[in-house]
Design a protein around this motif. Sequence first.
Motif, PDB file in Angstrom:
ATOM      1  N   PRO A  57       0.807  -1.229   0.000  1.00 29.94           N
ATOM      2  CA  PRO A  57       0.000   0.000   0.000  1.00 29.94           C
ATOM      3  C   PRO A  57       0.836   1.273   0.000  1.00 29.94           C
ATOM      4  CG  PRO A  57      -0.813  -1.577   1.621  1.00 29.94           C
ATOM      5  CD  PRO A  57       0.497  -2.107   1.130  1.00 29.94           C
ATOM      6  N   SER A  58       2.065   1.180   0.545  1.00 30.99           N
ATOM      7  CA  SER A  58       2.901   2.381   0.619  1.00 30.99           C
ATOM      8  C   SER A  58       3.588   2.704  -0.695  1.00 30.99           C
ATOM      9  CB  SER A  58       3.972   2.204   1.706  1.00 30.99           C
ATOM     10  OG  SER A  58       4.870   1.155   1.363  1.00 30.99           O
ATOM     11  N   VAL A  59       3.441   1.840  -1.715  1.00 26.91           N
ATOM     12  CA  VAL A  59       4.257   1.952  -2.922  1.00 26.91           C
ATOM     13  C   VAL A  59       3.401   2.240  -4.148  1.00 26.91           C
ATOM     14  CG1 VAL A  59       5.831   0.703  -4.465  1.00 26.91           C
ATOM     15  CG2 VAL A  59       6.036   0.434  -1.983  1.00 26.91           C
ATOM     16  N   ASP A  60       3.839   3.201  -4.933  1.00 30.01           N
ATOM     17  CA  ASP A  60       3.318   3.457  -6.269  1.00 30.01           C
ATOM     18  C   ASP A  60       4.111   2.584  -7.240  1.00 30.01           C
ATOM     19  OD1 ASP A  60       2.690   4.384  -8.797  1.00 30.01           O
ATOM     20  OD2 ASP A  60       3.024   6.502  -8.354  1.00 30.01           O
ATOM     21  N   ALA A  61       3.471   1.605  -7.850  1.00 25.17           N
ATOM     22  CA  ALA A  61       4.160   0.635  -8.700  1.00 25.17           C
ATOM     23  C   ALA A  61       4.854   1.275  -9.891  1.00 25.17           C
ATOM     24  CB  ALA A  61       3.174  -0.428  -9.184  1.00 25.17           C
ATOM     25  N   ASN A  62       4.510   2.506 -10.219  1.00 21.73           N
ATOM     26  CA  ASN A  62       5.142   3.191 -11.346  1.00 21.73           C
ATOM     27  C   ASN A  62       6.356   4.011 -10.926  1.00 21.73           C
ATOM     28  OD1 ASN A  62       3.239   2.338 -13.351  1.00 21.73           O
ATOM     29  ND2 ASN A  62       1.759   3.764 -12.429  1.00 21.73           N
ATOM     30  N   ARG A  63       6.711   3.952  -9.637  1.00 19.34           N
ATOM     31  CA  ARG A  63       7.857   4.732  -9.154  1.00 19.34           C
ATOM     32  C   ARG A  63       8.760   3.843  -8.291  1.00 19.34           C
ATOM     33  NH1 ARG A  63       6.288  10.074  -6.225  1.00 19.34           N
ATOM     34  NH2 ARG A  63       4.474   8.907  -5.459  1.00 19.34           N
TER      35      ARG A  63
END
Length: 740
Positions: free
Chosen positions: A242-248
Motif C-alpha cells: 500500500p505504501s508503494v506506487d508501482a510506477n515509481r
Amino acid sequence: MKLPFPCAGAWLAATLALLPGGVGTAQLPAVRTTLDSPEFKAAASEQFWQSIATLACPDSDVRAATAGGTFDRKSLAAAFRGRVGVIAREPGGAVLSRSEIAGDDGVRVEDVRVTARMSGEVLTLGYLLTPREARDGPAAIMIPAAGVSATELLDWRLPGDEGIAIRKTPHPMRGAALELARRGVTVFVPWMGTDHQYFPYLPWLQLERIGVSQRLWTGHGNTYSVLLPMLSGVVDFLTGEPSVDANRIAAVGWEEGALLAGWLAVYDSRIGVVGSMSAPLDRAAMRRDRQMARYGAAFTQMDCALGDAHLAALLGPRPVGFAYSTRDAVWPKVARFATAEAEQSVRRAYASAGGTGLYINRVSAGPVAARDTMLTWLTRTLGVANRRPAASGALVAPSTLRVDPLVFAARDAQLAGGVAAAGRCLSLESVDSRSPADFPADQAQLRRRLAARLHVRDGSRVVPMRVTRRDTLPGTEDMRLDWIAASPLAGRDSLQVVGVLATPRRRHGPFPTVLGLDGYTGLSQVFGIPPLGRTSYLNAYGAELVNAGFAVFVPYVPAEFPEYAAAIAAARAIPGWGSWSAMMPYYLEARGLMQSLPETRDQALTVYGISYAGVAAIVLAALDPSIDALVYSNPVQGLQRLFKSPDAPLLAMWWTEMCDIQTAVQKYLIVPRPFIWENGALDANAYLNGVDPVGDVARIYTARGATGRFRFLRHGGEHETRLGEWGPLILDMLPTEGRR
C-alpha cells in the motif's frame, strides 16, 4: 547440510596455466624461512591472478551491435539474454514471513521474506523500511556490494554479521537505506551473499556455485540467472504494498550492487529509475589489465563484453544516475578507467536510446557526500516532495536481533534444489554405464574425447621444460628442499611451474618420484615444516616419502583460483571452457618438469592427491599415459547419484564441472596401471544406495587382466592421508626400472 567432500567448501584448489595469448613471467622472490611465508605466496600467486587478463571475452555479438559507433538495443538485449540465459518468470513476491523489528516516529523496519521468481518457494529475504504514513509513494531496492551486510545500510552492526561486513573503510552504503526512508521512500534492502571468507576473490561463494551449476545443468546462464529472479521477486512484492506506487520503483547500489541494479532494470522493466554510487568505467579495458582483471565478484566478469555504455543504451530513456566519490576506498583502483572517454561513451549510448535523464556527478568529498548526492537525485527523480522528516538520526537495533546463518543456508539449499531439478549435468560419454565386457579397448580415443571436453591437449606427449630459477631452502637433516621455477622449452609465454622438490639428502639420485598435487593447502604441511596447521590432513606425507627414498615435487597453487576460474568461465560465457581448462596444462607441465630434472628423469612417476588434488590427480593420470601409478585419496561416493542430487550445485565449482566425467575416467582411463584408492572409514562416504564405485573399478581391472594392480585401502580415520598404508605398497607396484 554436510557436503560430500569435506574440503569442497573449506579448501578450494589448484591453478591456472597456458591460457590463449599467454601471460608474463612473474618475478618470484627468494624464500627465506618458511615454505608458506605470506610475502612469497602473494608474489607466487600474482602470476595466476594476472593471467585472467588473457582469458577470452566472447564479444563478437556486442561488437556487431555497436558497429560504427551506434547502439543496436535489440541486438544488445539479445547479447544479454545469450549470457544470462532464459530466466524463469514464475510469479514471485508472495510473503513467507513478515515481522516488525525496529522503528521510531519516522520509519518502520520489518524483516521480510518473499518468494523469488523461481519454481518452488525460493526465498528472498531482507529489510523493508517504510516511512510512517506513507501511501502510494516511491520505493527503491538498495542492493549491497560484496563485503557489505544488509545491516550496514541501516547503520547497524549485529551479532553474526562480522564475517559479512568485511569492508573496513568508509563506503557510501552505510546508513543509505535509513536516510532514504527518512526522506519518504519505501526501501527494501535484500540480503545477498553472506559467505565472504574468500573476499575479495570469491565473495558470495554459494551463489556463484549455484550459478555455475545452472550453466552446467541447463547449458545456459550464470550467477546473474540466480540473482536477478531473486530481486525481481522483490519488485513483485513492492508492487503490492500500500505504501508503494508501482510506477515509481528504483534500483540503486554500489560496486556489485550497482551492476545488479542496472541489469535488474534490463531484466525487469518495472524498475523505472537506476542509480549507481560507482563511477562509469571502461570495463573492457579494466578486464584486460593484469592488475584489475580479477576486480569484484566473479559474476561481474560479464562486463568484459557488456559494460556501462551498453547498459546505459539498454536502460534509456529511463532516468539513470551516477554519483560517486573520488575519496571512496575503491577509487584509487578504478580511477584510471573512469576516463572522460568512458563517461562520453555512456552519454552517447544513453542518448541513442532517446534518453534525456542521465545524471553524472563526480563528488570530490567523501563517500557520505556521494551518498547524499545520490539520495537527493533519487528523491527528486522519484517525485518526493520536500518535507521535514518526522524523525532523524540513528535507529537503534533491538538488542535481541541476530544474523542467523541457518536462514541463508536454507535459502541457498532451496536455490540449489531448483537448479538440480532444472536439468542434468553434461556428460563426457555414456561409457560410464557399460559393463566390464564392453570396456572401450581404444583408450587413446577416449583420452582424446576427454581432452576435447576439457579443452586441453592430451598428455601423450611430455612437455620439455627448462628451469628458470632454483633456490635451496631450509630443509631437515634427511631432506633437501629446492624451490624450482620452470617454463616450457618451446618458449611459449606461459605461467611458470613453481613448486618445491624434496629429495633424500644422504642418497644419490635419480629417484622414483611422486608428483603431489596438494600445494594449494600449503607446502609446509606436505613436508612437515613448521608451521604445520592442519596436521591430521596431509600428515607430512612428503617427508615420509623422502625418507623411503622417493623424490617429491609439489607445484604451488593459489587456493582460491580454480573456483574463481570456473565462475569467470560462466560469467564470460566462454564456450566449453572451465577451471580444468586452466589447471590441467599447469599440471601437465609439472609432469614434464619431472622428465627434465636430473633427480627425477626417466624414473617411475606416481601422481598423488587428496580431496581436490585427488580429482586433479585422477584427471592428470587419465590424460597422461606416461604416468606410472596413481594414488587417489578420497571418499567412496556414487558420483552419478551425487551429481543428480540437490547437494550438487553447492559443491566446489571445479568438481561440479566434472559431473559424471569422473566416473568414466576412474573406471576406464587408469587401467592397467597401478591404482591405489585410499579412504577413511569416517570420511564422507555417501550416495552408495545400489552402486559400488570401488567394485566397478576392480571389475574393469579384472577384465583387463590387471587383477592386483588396483587396491582399495581403508584406514580408520577421516578425510586424511596415511602414508603408512599406501607408501610401501606403491613402491612394490612400481616398475622395477624405476627403483634404485
